[in-house]
Write a protein that holds these residues in place. Structure first.
Motif, PDB file in Angstrom:
ATOM      1  N   ASN A   1      47.869 -92.515  -4.463  1.00  0.00           N
ATOM      2  CA  ASN A   1      48.612 -91.292  -4.781  1.00  0.00           C
ATOM      3  C   ASN A   1      47.717 -90.232  -5.417  1.00  0.00           C
ATOM      4  O   ASN A   1      47.888 -89.031  -5.166  1.00  0.00           O
ATOM      5  CB  ASN A   1      49.783 -91.607  -5.709  1.00  0.00           C
ATOM      6  N   ALA A   2      46.762 -90.683  -6.239  1.00  0.00           N
ATOM      7  CA  ALA A   2      45.848 -89.733  -6.882  1.00  0.00           C
ATOM      8  C   ALA A   2      44.980 -89.024  -5.850  1.00  0.00           C
ATOM      9  O   ALA A   2      44.728 -87.815  -5.955  1.00  0.00           O
ATOM     10  CB  ALA A   2      44.970 -90.465  -7.900  1.00  0.00           C
TER      11      ALA A   2
ATOM     12  N   LYS B   1      36.123 -76.960 -28.633  1.00  0.00           N
ATOM     13  CA  LYS B   1      35.186 -76.973 -27.505  1.00  0.00           C
ATOM     14  C   LYS B   1      35.033 -78.393 -26.962  1.00  0.00           C
ATOM     15  O   LYS B   1      35.079 -78.625 -25.744  1.00  0.00           O
ATOM     16  CB  LYS B   1      33.830 -76.429 -27.958  1.00  0.00           C
ATOM     17  N   GLY B   2      34.868 -79.350 -27.876  1.00  0.00           N
ATOM     18  CA  GLY B   2      34.723 -80.746 -27.460  1.00  0.00           C
ATOM     19  C   GLY B   2      35.969 -81.268 -26.765  1.00  0.00           C
ATOM     20  O   GLY B   2      35.876 -81.985 -25.762  1.00  0.00           O
ATOM     21  N   ALA B   3      37.148 -80.901 -27.276  1.00  0.00           N
ATOM     22  CA  ALA B   3      38.403 -81.337 -26.661  1.00  0.00           C
ATOM     23  C   ALA B   3      38.560 -80.753 -25.259  1.00  0.00           C
ATOM     24  O   ALA B   3      39.016 -81.436 -24.328  1.00  0.00           O
ATOM     25  CB  ALA B   3      39.579 -80.936 -27.539  1.00  0.00           C
ATOM     26  N   ALA B   4      38.161 -79.485 -25.078  1.00  0.00           N
ATOM     27  CA  ALA B   4      38.269 -78.844 -23.767  1.00  0.00           C
ATOM     28  C   ALA B   4      37.306 -79.481 -22.763  1.00  0.00           C
ATOM     29  O   ALA B   4      37.668 -79.712 -21.600  1.00  0.00           O
ATOM     30  CB  ALA B   4      37.975 -77.349 -23.901  1.00  0.00           C
ATOM     31  N   LEU B   5      36.083 -79.769 -23.201  1.00  0.00           N
ATOM     32  CA  LEU B   5      35.114 -80.413 -22.305  1.00  0.00           C
ATOM     33  C   LEU B   5      35.569 -81.813 -21.923  1.00  0.00           C
ATOM     34  O   LEU B   5      35.430 -82.223 -20.762  1.00  0.00           O
ATOM     35  CB  LEU B   5      33.747 -80.465 -22.986  1.00  0.00           C
ATOM     36  N   LEU B   6      36.102 -82.531 -22.892  1.00  0.00           N
ATOM     37  CA  LEU B   6      36.588 -83.876 -22.613  1.00  0.00           C
ATOM     38  C   LEU B   6      37.697 -83.847 -21.572  1.00  0.00           C
ATOM     39  O   LEU B   6      37.696 -84.626 -20.603  1.00  0.00           O
ATOM     40  CB  LEU B   6      37.092 -84.531 -23.909  1.00  0.00           C
ATOM     41  N   GLU B   7      38.639 -82.931 -21.749  1.00  0.00           N
ATOM     42  CA  GLU B   7      39.742 -82.808 -20.806  1.00  0.00           C
ATOM     43  C   GLU B   7      39.232 -82.427 -19.415  1.00  0.00           C
ATOM     44  O   GLU B   7      39.695 -82.967 -18.398  1.00  0.00           O
ATOM     45  CB  GLU B   7      40.737 -81.759 -21.305  1.00  0.00           C
ATOM     46  N   GLN B   8      38.279 -81.508 -19.358  1.00  0.00           N
ATOM     47  CA  GLN B   8      37.726 -81.060 -18.077  1.00  0.00           C
ATOM     48  C   GLN B   8      37.011 -82.186 -17.338  1.00  0.00           C
ATOM     49  O   GLN B   8      37.230 -82.391 -16.137  1.00  0.00           O
ATOM     50  CB  GLN B   8      36.755 -79.901 -18.312  1.00  0.00           C
ATOM     51  N   HIS B   9      36.188 -82.928 -18.045  1.00  0.00           N
ATOM     52  CA  HIS B   9      35.410 -83.979 -17.403  1.00  0.00           C
ATOM     53  C   HIS B   9      36.283 -85.161 -16.986  1.00  0.00           C
ATOM     54  O   HIS B   9      36.053 -85.764 -15.925  1.00  0.00           O
ATOM     55  CB  HIS B   9      34.291 -84.435 -18.343  1.00  0.00           C
ATOM     56  N   ILE B  10      37.276 -85.503 -17.814  1.00  0.00           N
ATOM     57  CA  ILE B  10      38.198 -86.573 -17.430  1.00  0.00           C
ATOM     58  C   ILE B  10      39.001 -86.154 -16.201  1.00  0.00           C
ATOM     59  O   ILE B  10      39.223 -86.943 -15.281  1.00  0.00           O
ATOM     60  CB  ILE B  10      39.137 -86.939 -18.599  1.00  0.00           C
ATOM     61  N   GLY B  11      39.441 -84.876 -16.190  1.00  0.00           N
ATOM     62  CA  GLY B  11      40.202 -84.376 -15.043  1.00  0.00           C
ATOM     63  C   GLY B  11      39.419 -84.450 -13.748  1.00  0.00           C
ATOM     64  O   GLY B  11      39.986 -84.728 -12.681  1.00  0.00           O
ATOM     65  N   MET B  12      38.111 -84.229 -13.828  1.00  0.00           N
ATOM     66  CA  MET B  12      37.280 -84.257 -12.621  1.00  0.00           C
ATOM     67  C   MET B  12      37.221 -85.662 -12.008  1.00  0.00           C
ATOM     68  O   MET B  12      37.234 -85.813 -10.776  1.00  0.00           O
ATOM     69  CB  MET B  12      35.871 -83.773 -12.968  1.00  0.00           C
TER      70      MET B  12
ATOM     71  N   ARG C   1      39.413 -88.215 -12.749  1.00  0.00           N
ATOM     72  CA  ARG C   1      40.666 -88.962 -12.911  1.00  0.00           C
ATOM     73  C   ARG C   1      41.112 -89.647 -11.613  1.00  0.00           C
ATOM     74  O   ARG C   1      41.467 -90.838 -11.642  1.00  0.00           O
ATOM     75  CB  ARG C   1      41.770 -88.051 -13.444  1.00  0.00           C
ATOM     76  N   PRO C   2      41.108 -88.965 -10.448  1.00  0.00           N
ATOM     77  CA  PRO C   2      41.468 -89.679  -9.218  1.00  0.00           C
ATOM     78  C   PRO C   2      40.536 -90.858  -8.941  1.00  0.00           C
ATOM     79  O   PRO C   2      40.984 -91.922  -8.494  1.00  0.00           O
ATOM     80  CB  PRO C   2      41.342 -88.600  -8.137  1.00  0.00           C
ATOM     81  N   SER C   3      39.245 -90.678  -9.211  1.00  0.00           N
ATOM     82  CA  SER C   3      38.285 -91.767  -9.009  1.00  0.00           C
ATOM     83  C   SER C   3      38.575 -92.940  -9.933  1.00  0.00           C
ATOM     84  O   SER C   3      38.478 -94.110  -9.539  1.00  0.00           O
ATOM     85  CB  SER C   3      36.857 -91.258  -9.244  1.00  0.00           C
TER      86      SER C   3
ATOM     87  N   THR D   1      46.658 -98.526 -16.130  1.00  0.00           N
ATOM     88  CA  THR D   1      47.029 -98.606 -17.546  1.00  0.00           C
ATOM     89  C   THR D   1      45.926 -98.058 -18.433  1.00  0.00           C
ATOM     90  O   THR D   1      46.179 -97.314 -19.391  1.00  0.00           O
ATOM     91  CB  THR D   1      47.328-100.068 -17.938  1.00  0.00           C
ATOM     92  N   ASP D   2      44.678 -98.414 -18.131  1.00  0.00           N
ATOM     93  CA  ASP D   2      43.552 -97.910 -18.925  1.00  0.00           C
ATOM     94  C   ASP D   2      43.380 -96.408 -18.739  1.00  0.00           C
ATOM     95  O   ASP D   2      43.004 -95.698 -19.679  1.00  0.00           O
ATOM     96  CB  ASP D   2      42.263 -98.635 -18.539  1.00  0.00           C
ATOM     97  N   VAL D   3      43.629 -95.910 -17.543  1.00  0.00           N
ATOM     98  CA  VAL D   3      43.526 -94.468 -17.296  1.00  0.00           C
ATOM     99  C   VAL D   3      44.608 -93.734 -18.091  1.00  0.00           C
ATOM    100  O   VAL D   3      44.357 -92.660 -18.645  1.00  0.00           O
ATOM    101  CB  VAL D   3      43.642 -94.161 -15.790  1.00  0.00           C
ATOM    102  N   GLU D   4      45.796 -94.307 -18.169  1.00  0.00           N
ATOM    103  CA  GLU D   4      46.869 -93.694 -18.959  1.00  0.00           C
ATOM    104  C   GLU D   4      46.500 -93.667 -20.438  1.00  0.00           C
ATOM    105  O   GLU D   4      46.788 -92.691 -21.144  1.00  0.00           O
ATOM    106  CB  GLU D   4      48.168 -94.463 -18.746  1.00  0.00           C
TER     107      GLU D   4
END
Length: 294
Positions: free
Chosen positions: A98-99, A171-182, A184-186, A194-197
């Motif tokens: 689905n991702a 800044k760190g929170a925004a970078l973390l969110e951006q990199h995880i989002g990139m 996340r499907p992988s 469960t670990d991804v959640e």
């Protein structure tokens, strides 16, 4: 001599039992390893279709880099047509499938937008490329290269929270969110949903703390250790959990043989000590006729 024979017979029984247990354990380990390897091995048809998907995703990425919007849309449609034809059983979870589908759908929306931004299109194409690569190269996917980026994000958050620097925490929170989002499907393709959640929850918590007031610095610092531990698990730094796709199997026979060698060595040492005791003789007491029950 009777003592030696008895002692030798007892040691022989110990030795036979130890060898039997060793052989049984080895057989179980080989059977378990074979089952896991068999379950993780894709069929020829799956390999063929996922490789085609990977080539199409690479083509999408190259066209997005060139700014070819019509070509990117055409390639995205090819991806949409290929995904339903792939049997994902044994390759990834339903969440992973689905991702991947969602990543392609989101990319279509971006490339069709009236206010299309090339940099956003390139990021969307890169996300799909990483996800497709996670299917075609399960043991060494490209997304593992994000390990250092995410580690740097966590280090930045920790230092910013320690220094009580709100701007750097954000800044760190925004970078973390951006990199995880990139990736996340992988992650959903390669690891436990469960670990991804859990990773999503920690990233969201840190983002909310960075935007809030009060004990934000202490809360961010408290979130750093579990975040590091979870990233270590996802990037297989501390353990290899049996999530599909599973990394190269380690041979379970090694530790079994080691354990068996220790057992045999211990028994051999015990036998040697018995042979040395009393010059290798075991005293046999003659029954005392004066004592009842003797």
């Amino acid at each position: 001599m009777a003592g030696k024979d008895r002692r030798g017979h007892r040691f022989g029984i110990w030795l036979a039992l130890s060898v039997s247990l060793l052989l049984i354990a080895t057989g179980c380990g080989e059977e378990k390893s074979a089952k896991v390897t068999s379950a993780a091995k894709p069929t020829a048809e799956q390999v063929q279709k996922t490789e085609l998907l990977g080539r199409t995703a690479e083509e999408l990425y190259q066209k997005a880099k060139q700014g070819d919007v019509p070509g990117s849309l055409m390639t995205l449609q090819q991806l949409s047509d290929q995904i339903p034809k792939i049997r994902f059983e044994g390759l990834t979870s339903i969440e992973g499938m689905n991702a991947l589908t969602r990543a392609v759908t989101d990319a279509k929306r971006l490339f069709n937008a009236t206010t299309f931004k090339p940099e956003e299109g390139l990021l969307a194409a890169a996300k799909i490329r990483l996800a497709a690569d996670a299917l075609t190269h399960p043991h060494r996917p490209l997304w593992l290269q994000y390990d250092k980026l995410l580690s740097d994000d966590v280090n930045l958050l920790e230092k910013a929270a320690t220094d009580k620097n709100r701007a750097e925490v954000r800044k760190g929170a925004a970078l973390l969110e951006q990199h995880i989002g990139m990736i996340r499907p992988s992650l959903l393709i390669s690891r436990s949903p469960t670990d991804v959640e859990k990773l999503d929850s920690l990233a969201t918590f840190i983002k909310l703390q960075a935007q809030g007031e009060g004990e934000l610095y202490r809360n961010v610092l408290n979130a750093v250790p579990p975040l590091r531990g979870l990233l270590d698990k996802l990037f297989l730094k501390r353990e290899t959990t049996a999530y599909l796709p599973y990394p190269e199997q380690q041979n379970p026979i090694l530790w079994i043989i080691t354990l068996g060698s220790v057992i045999l060595a211990s028994l051999g040492f015990a036998a040697w000590r018995l042979s040395k005791k009393n010059g290798g003789l075991v005293p046999v007491r003659r029954p005392d006729p004066e004592k009842p029950g003797s």
